[in-house]
Design an enzyme around this catalytic site. Structure first.
Site, PDB file in Angstrom:
ATOM      1  N   GLN A 251       0.830  -1.206   0.000  1.00 58.89           N
ATOM      2  CA  GLN A 251       0.000   0.000   0.000  1.00 58.89           C
ATOM      3  C   GLN A 251       0.861   1.250   0.000  1.00 58.89           C
ATOM      4  O   GLN A 251       0.574   2.230  -0.705  1.00 58.89           O
ATOM      5  CB  GLN A 251      -0.917  -0.005   1.219  1.00 58.89           C
ATOM      6  N   HIS A 254       2.259   2.945  -3.301  1.00 54.37           N
ATOM      7  CA  HIS A 254       1.454   3.806  -4.169  1.00 54.37           C
ATOM      8  C   HIS A 254       1.988   5.228  -4.247  1.00 54.37           C
ATOM      9  O   HIS A 254       2.133   5.796  -5.332  1.00 54.37           O
ATOM     10  CB  HIS A 254       0.012   3.873  -3.655  1.00 54.37           C
ATOM     11  N   GLU A 320     -10.271   3.274   3.260  1.00 55.05           N
ATOM     12  CA  GLU A 320     -10.537   2.890   1.872  1.00 55.05           C
ATOM     13  C   GLU A 320     -10.462   1.371   1.732  1.00 55.05           C
ATOM     14  O   GLU A 320     -11.369   0.733   1.192  1.00 55.05           O
ATOM     15  CB  GLU A 320      -9.511   3.556   0.969  1.00 55.05           C
ATOM     16  N   HIS A 321      -9.369   0.775   2.204  1.00 54.86           N
ATOM     17  CA  HIS A 321      -9.200  -0.677   2.217  1.00 54.86           C
ATOM     18  C   HIS A 321      -9.094  -1.133   3.666  1.00 54.86           C
ATOM     19  O   HIS A 321      -8.260  -0.610   4.411  1.00 54.86           O
ATOM     20  CB  HIS A 321      -7.916  -1.096   1.505  1.00 54.86           C
ATOM     21  N   ASP A 354      -7.146  -4.850  -6.059  1.00 55.89           N
ATOM     22  CA  ASP A 354      -6.565  -3.805  -6.903  1.00 55.89           C
ATOM     23  C   ASP A 354      -6.583  -4.193  -8.372  1.00 55.89           C
ATOM     24  O   ASP A 354      -6.690  -3.333  -9.246  1.00 55.89           O
ATOM     25  CB  ASP A 354      -5.113  -3.537  -6.490  1.00 55.89           C
ATOM     26  N   HIS A 413     -53.481  22.298  -6.778  1.00 58.01           N
ATOM     27  CA  HIS A 413     -53.159  20.883  -6.603  1.00 58.01           C
ATOM     28  C   HIS A 413     -54.390  20.119  -6.125  1.00 58.01           C
ATOM     29  O   HIS A 413     -54.722  19.042  -6.638  1.00 58.01           O
ATOM     30  CB  HIS A 413     -52.017  20.703  -5.587  1.00 58.01           C
TER      31      HIS A 413
END
Length: 422
Positions: A251, A254, A320-321, A354, A413
């Site tokens: 991770q 990245h 996120e993960h 991924d 209405h």
């Protein structure tokens, strides 16, 4: 990485962990200027920004034909891997497609139908690393949903990354544009001479891309604002420290701004993982990037007094993960509500999601998993409600409708109902 006790974290440390941001405020003014110029000057501005930011002279911005050629020219084993991943992603997203429906509610025939957005723009990142996988993740769900025209913007390079281009073609993109950064988002949002205007922009990117999406939101729809990538591993002493460390190092690979966290209730296990991280990081080609990411304020290895405290940390973090490597992983999963994507067990590395397991890797970051999910077929669909009332059903509702309409001061209405029973 050093280990810390969750109970000992101070206010500033907690703020860095739980109030993560992508550093977007520092570039907001510049992004606004970029988008204005692209909107006003079109392809001229796009080319100038490609020279300024990418150091590339761009001729044809539309490189759809080049993507098709790249697919044919790349190595056969890479093409096969792309197709294998694409098939799994397509299969998973096809399972998400909702059916139109109508049901009778006592004479009130009510239902929903789903239709795709017509034109979508997907951003496929480049920069410090190329991401052909992001092209698959963005384009395939859109095509499964039935989007008529899917355009992809990807940063220019010398040379242009052929694997990214091949993946864009394999995913089924209709247009491919050689443009990156904030200028790509602005160009897709407003259109230029060569770039078609879209109705929705999706896909991950750096802070310039994130801010650009925020700036164009309202003129076009977006998926969500995604910052640097994140991982939280929730582990007990049944986990393998080598596996946990390998996920964390992967991770961190990245981006220097990636957030990488492990939470455990076992201090000895935490030390084993930190030692393994240090060893594995030294063996990786992107070691410099990895070590910066592991040392940033939003990363760390944390020891909880109990797994329940660890769960509270994970829920507040809303990663996120989220990787759960623990003996009672299903029980722990049942107590988690906020995560972009969850990976259960020792043989489910985040890298599987991924690339090739089939789930989407375009996911909410910076705690947004508390309010939204990741990219899916739903991202590209509109829903319309449908209704038909028979006379009896309208008659049974007429009193309610007239009373509420008159209470709101909307006499016409109420009259529209009375007219049907004169």
């Amino acid at each position: 990485m050093n280990t810390k006790e969750i109970a000992d974290l101070g206010p500033d440390e907690r703020r860095a962990l739980f109030d993560r941001d992508a550093g977007i405020e520092s570039v907001r003014s510049d992004v606004r200027d970029i988008i204005k110029r692209v909107r006003d000057e079109g392809d001229v501005a796009v080319r100038e920004f490609s020279r300024e930011f990418d150091d590339v002279e761009v001729g044809n911005i539309d490189i759809t034909d080049k993507a098709e050629r790249a697919y044919e020219e790349i190595d056969a084993d890479v093409r096969e891997a792309i197709e294998d991943a694409a098939e799994n992603i397509r299969e998973f997203h096809e399972a998400q497609m909702p059916d139109d429906w109508r049901e009778d509610f006592g004479g009130r025939e009510l239902g929903r139908r789903f239709r795709p957005i017509e034109r979508v723009g997907v951003y496929a990142p480049g920069g410090t690393a190329a991401y052909p996988s992001s092209a698959l993740m963005g384009v395939i769900p859109a095509k499964v949903a039935g989007v008529e025209q899917v355009s992809v913007a990807t940063p220019p390079g010398e040379p242009q990354n052929p694997i990214t281009l091949a993946a864009i073609h394999a995913a089924g993109a209709d247009r491919v544009y050689r443009v990156g950064g904030a200028q790509a988002i602005g160009a897709m949002a407003y259109g230029t001479e060569q770039i078609d205007r879209v109705q929705k922009v999706v896909g991950p990117g750096n802070r310039w891309v994130t801010v650009a999406k925020a700036e164009v939101q309202g003129d076009v729809a977006i998926d969500f604002l995604a910052g640097p990538s994140e991982l939280l591993v929730l582990a007990d002493d049944s986990a393998n420290p080598k596996y946990v460390a390998s996920d964390m190092v992967a991770q961190a690979e990245h981006d220097e701004n990636a957030s990488v966290v492990m939470v455990t209730d076992d201090a000895e296990f935490a030390e084993e993982v930190t030692e393994e991280i240090d060893q594995q990081a030294s063996e990786r080609e992107r070691e410099d990037v990895i070590r910066v990411a592991l040392d940033n304020d939003a990363s760390g290895v944390f020891v909880a007094r109990s797994m329940s405290e660890g769960l509270l940390f994970a829920e507040e973090y809303a990663a996120e993960h989220l990787s759960i490597q623990a003996e009672d992983d299903e029980e722990l999963l049942n107590r988690i509500d906020s995560a972009g994507s969850v990976f259960l067990g020792s043989y489910t590395p985040v890298a599987a999601g991924d690339y090739a397991s089939g789930t989407n890797h375009v996911l909410p970051t910076t705690g947004l998993a508390k309010i939204t999910g990741g990219l899916s077929v739903d991202t590209f669909l509109r829903s319309t409600t449908v209704q038909r009332l028979d006379e009896h059903a309208l008659d049974s509702l007429s009193g309610t409708i007239k009373t509420l309409a008159e209470a709101e001061g909307l006499e016409a209405h109420a009259e529209s109902v009375r007219k049907r029973f004169e």
